[in-house]
Motif scaffolding. Structure first.
Motif, short mmCIF file in Angstrom:
data_model
loop_
_atom_site.label_atom_id
_atom_site.label_comp_id
_atom_site.label_asym_id
_atom_site.label_seq_id
_atom_site.Cartn_x
_atom_site.Cartn_y
_atom_site.Cartn_z
N PHE A 1 0.71 -1.35 0.08
CA PHE A 1 0.14 -0.51 -0.21
C PHE A 1 0.73 1.12 0.52
O PHE A 1 0.98 2.69 -0.92
CB PHE A 1 -1.38 0.62 1.31
CG PHE A 1 -1.71 1.28 1.24
CD1 PHE A 1 -2.52 1.45 0.90
CD2 PHE A 1 -1.50 2.59 2.52
CE1 PHE A 1 -3.09 2.56 0.55
CE2 PHE A 1 -1.35 3.26 3.00
CZ PHE A 1 -2.91 3.84 1.87
N SER A 2 1.90 0.97 1.19
CA SER A 2 2.78 2.29 0.92
C SER A 2 3.54 2.75 -0.37
O SER A 2 4.01 3.88 -0.70
CB SER A 2 3.47 2.13 2.33
OG SER A 2 4.47 1.65 1.93
N ASN A 3 3.55 1.97 -1.28
CA ASN A 3 4.67 1.81 -2.14
C ASN A 3 3.91 2.33 -3.44
O ASN A 3 4.28 1.95 -5.02
CB ASN A 3 5.21 0.78 -2.47
CG ASN A 3 6.50 0.73 -1.46
OD1 ASN A 3 7.11 1.41 -1.11
ND2 ASN A 3 7.16 -0.62 -1.27
N GLY B 1 -7.25 5.99 -10.51
CA GLY B 1 -8.33 7.17 -10.31
C GLY B 1 -8.45 6.86 -9.13
O GLY B 1 -10.32 7.16 -8.59
N LYS B 2 -8.28 6.31 -7.95
CA LYS B 2 -8.78 5.69 -6.87
C LYS B 2 -7.90 6.77 -5.29
O LYS B 2 -6.60 6.90 -5.83
CB LYS B 2 -8.58 3.90 -6.16
CG LYS B 2 -10.29 3.94 -7.41
CD LYS B 2 -10.36 2.06 -5.97
CE LYS B 2 -10.25 1.76 -5.17
NZ LYS B 2 -10.49 0.78 -4.61
N ALA B 3 -8.39 6.99 -4.42
CA ALA B 3 -7.41 7.94 -3.45
C ALA B 3 -6.92 7.23 -2.29
O ALA B 3 -6.91 5.60 -2.28
CB ALA B 3 -8.69 7.85 -2.60
N TRP B 4 -5.65 7.18 -2.69
CA TRP B 4 -5.01 6.79 -2.12
C TRP B 4 -4.53 5.95 -0.87
O TRP B 4 -4.56 6.77 0.30
CB TRP B 4 -3.72 7.24 -1.75
CG TRP B 4 -2.26 6.56 -1.83
CD1 TRP B 4 -1.77 4.91 -1.40
CD2 TRP B 4 -1.05 6.81 -1.89
NE1 TRP B 4 -0.99 4.65 -0.97
CE2 TRP B 4 0.01 5.47 -1.42
CE3 TRP B 4 -0.51 7.80 -1.74
CZ2 TRP B 4 0.83 6.01 -1.14
CZ3 TRP B 4 1.07 8.38 -1.71
CH2 TRP B 4 1.82 7.39 -1.18
N LYS B 5 -5.87 5.52 -0.71
CA LYS B 5 -6.37 5.00 1.61
C LYS B 5 -6.04 3.61 1.32
O LYS B 5 -6.63 2.87 0.00
CB LYS B 5 -7.02 5.64 1.45
CG LYS B 5 -9.08 5.21 0.79
CD LYS B 5 -9.71 5.17 1.10
CE LYS B 5 -11.93 5.09 0.09
NZ LYS B 5 -11.57 3.61 -0.25
N ARG B 6 -6.40 2.88 2.37
CA ARG B 6 -6.82 1.68 2.45
C ARG B 6 -7.91 1.40 3.66
O ARG B 6 -7.48 1.62 4.83
CB ARG B 6 -5.47 0.70 2.37
CG ARG B 6 -5.78 -1.05 2.24
CD ARG B 6 -4.40 -1.23 2.03
NE ARG B 6 -4.49 -2.79 1.27
CZ ARG B 6 -5.51 -3.57 0.68
NH1 ARG B 6 -5.95 -2.53 -0.37
NH2 ARG B 6 -5.75 -4.51 0.59
#
Ligand SMILES: Nc1ncnc2c1ncn2[C@@H]1O[C@H](COP(=O)(O)OP(=O)(O)OP(=O)(O)O)[C@@H](O)[C@H]1O
Ligand SMILES: [Mg+2]
Length: 514
Positions: free
Chosen positions: A229-231, A240-245
């Motif tokens: 996730f962090s990379n 095109g998605k928010a960088w969240k999990r």
């Protein structure tokens, strides 16, 4: 002699005339005006022969009270390896962080190379002569960085190098920073002087994945998921998605849900925002709070089943309908309604989900959101469907692997050294299937005094496990008894009802006959 004195007299009068002419000249052409006129010209002349370009980055620019982010990023960037290159350094200790951060001292110069281009960085200080009283500490002293490069490298520097300095600097800055644990303030404290939506303390939780008792395979899977996730900045951008999990941690109390969050934060070096939903009045407040969270953070909502009626509107409506059916006093009903309204916050499940799904996309930056609950069955399926909660992690009772890790961490005990005790514990956990939380196992393994040896603590755990077994047996018996009693009362009620209706029927027939 006479000629000598004549020379002196002539020189003296010439000097006097010069001073006079200069004063007259100054009067009509003040020095700063002359400078104003001649400086650009002089600079143009210098520019013709001087091949370098200089860029200045001030510590405080624009708003006087706000330190420039660019300056900070440059400082972090230069601190990265200035320690090996600059001769004069200043040492700063970041609060809460044990390491010392070195950065170059005033008037020092270091060189840097990027894509084969050489640049010079200088830390400078400007002493202003203003004697004005200022609230800002050392207002007279302004610092800045000066970047010098050859004018033929202009394109590389402005198009790529500065971006590189900013992004690298931010990464170093995040690493050096003091990590924080934030908790939200009630909205009454959001206005006025010292307005803050979040209060913070230094985040110093010692939990790591090494101290977290859990099966190794599961732990590795979570660690890999976090790294991936962090990379994945570019990947999230591409799709095109928010960088969240989103993670949902569920399991009984004491199985390490909160510990897991701390371990995640320490692993990724993120800040933690502990969001207490019961103090958030409505969805607007929730949005304002979440927008103010910083990047590289974990937003935690603990015990969602307790903090809100997150099962949503449907259940509420059903309850209302049922209540309406009751023949309760209307005044009482109104009072109860008002009490309910005041008691709970009006943050809705949909408000929360909309934010997670939608608005967040515009906030940018990496964020992880973690929900915890003791009862997964209580949650609305909408909340936990795939895509909303990317990963569900079950935190369960202590297994053999988890026990071994706790024994190693708490007592330095290994299977080879205490095989008999370990075998017994293995039998109790795996054959007898005794359920004990890692919190309770840890509590039994903890040395409370110097007298308590490793063997003593392991034996104490064995006793506790056996007691737990008895306790569990008692609990099952009690539950069965209760169930039976309930069934009996139900059966009795049914029978009573039946006899009553039979009696009624008989009475009816009797009256008819009469
Ligand atoms: N898996 C674990 N590994 C290591 N220590 C644990 C683990 N689970 C619990 N503990 C210990 O037990 C204590 C309580 O655990 P924690 O607060 O993480 O449980 P929890 O699942 O969040 O409980 P609750 O549902 O009540 O919030 C912690 O301080 C920690 O030391
Ligand atoms: Mg907890």
């Amino acid at each position: 002699m006479g000629t000598m004195s004549e020379v002196w007299t002539n020189t003296g009068s010439a000097l006097a005339s010069l001073v006079f002419i200069y004063t007259i000249f100054e009067r009509f052409f003040p020095a700063h005006r002359v400078r104003e006129h001649f400086e650009p010209l002089a600079q143009r002349l210098v520019g013709l022969v001087y091949p370098y370009i200089q860029i200045t980055f001030h510590e405080y620019s624009g708003q006087r009270f706000k330190r420039s982010d660019v300056y900070d990023a440059i400082q972090s960037y230069l601190s990265k390896d200035s320690s090996s290159r600059a001769k004069k350094l200043t040492a700063n200790r970041v609060k809460g962080n044990n390491s010392i951060v070195l950065s170059m001292d005033d008037h020092e110069e270091i060189t840097d190379e990027f894509e084969g281009v050489k640049v010079w960085w200088q830390a400078k200080k400007h002493q202003s002569e203003s004697r004005s009283i200022s609230f800002y500490p050392k207002a007279e002293e302004s610092r800045f960085y000066m970047l010098k490069f050859h004018r033929c490298d202009r394109q590389v520097i402005t198009e790529r190098y500065l971006d590189h300095v900013m992004s690298e600097g931010k990464i170093v800055g995040v690493k050096n920073r003091e990590r924080k644990l934030y908790s939200n303030n009630p909205s009454e404290n959001w206005s006025g002087y010292k307005q803050t939506k979040w209060s913070h303390v230094t985040f110093e939780h010692p939990a790591t994945f090494d101290t977290l008792a859990m099966e190794d395979k599961k732990k590795e899977e979570i660690k890999n998921d976090l790294i991936k996730f962090s990379n994945s900045k570019d990947y999230y951008k591409k799709i095109g998605k928010a960088w969240k999990r989103g993670y949902l941690l569920f399991g009984p109390p004491g199985t390490g849900k909160s510990t897991m969050i701390a371990a995640m934060a320490n692993f990724l070096e993120y800040d933690v925002y502990d969001l207490e939903l019961t103090t958030v009045k409505d969805n607007t407040e929730l949005r304002r709070l979440l927008i103010e969270t910083s990047v590289k953070s974990i937003i935690v909502i603990e015990d969602i089943d307790c903090s809100l009626d997150l099962t949503g509107q449907r259940k509420q409506k059903k309850e209302e309908e049922e209540e309406d059916g009751d023949e309760t006093n209307p005044i009482e009903k109104q009072m109860k309604k008002e009490k309910d309204e005041n008691k709970g916050s009006k943050v809705t499940l949909s408000g929360l989900l909309n934010f997670i799904d939608g608005l967040w996309s515009s906030c940018g930056g990496e964020r992880i959101i973690v929900f915890t609950t003791n009862f997964i069955d209580k949650l609305d399926p909408a909340l936990i469907r795939k895509g909303r909660m990317d990963k569900r992690i079950e935190m369960s009772y202590c297994g053999l692997e988890a026990f071994k890790l706790l024994a190693k961490n708490y007592l330095d005990a290994k299977e080879e050294d205490d095989s008999e005790l370990f075998d017994e514990i293995k039998r109790l956990l795996e054959v007898e299937e005794i359920k004990m939380t890692p919190a309770d196992v840890g509590e039994n393994l903890l040395k409370r005094s110097e007298v308590e040896t490793k063997e003593f603590c392991l034996k104490r755990l064995i006793e506790a496990l056996k007691e737990e077994k008895e306790e569990a047996k008692r609990r099952i018996e009690d539950e069965e008894k209760k169930k039976k009693e309930e069934e009996d009362t139900k059966r009795k009620k049914r029978e009573e009802k039946k006899t009553k209706s039979e009696e009624k029927e008989q009475n009816g027939i009797a009256t008819k006959e009469v």
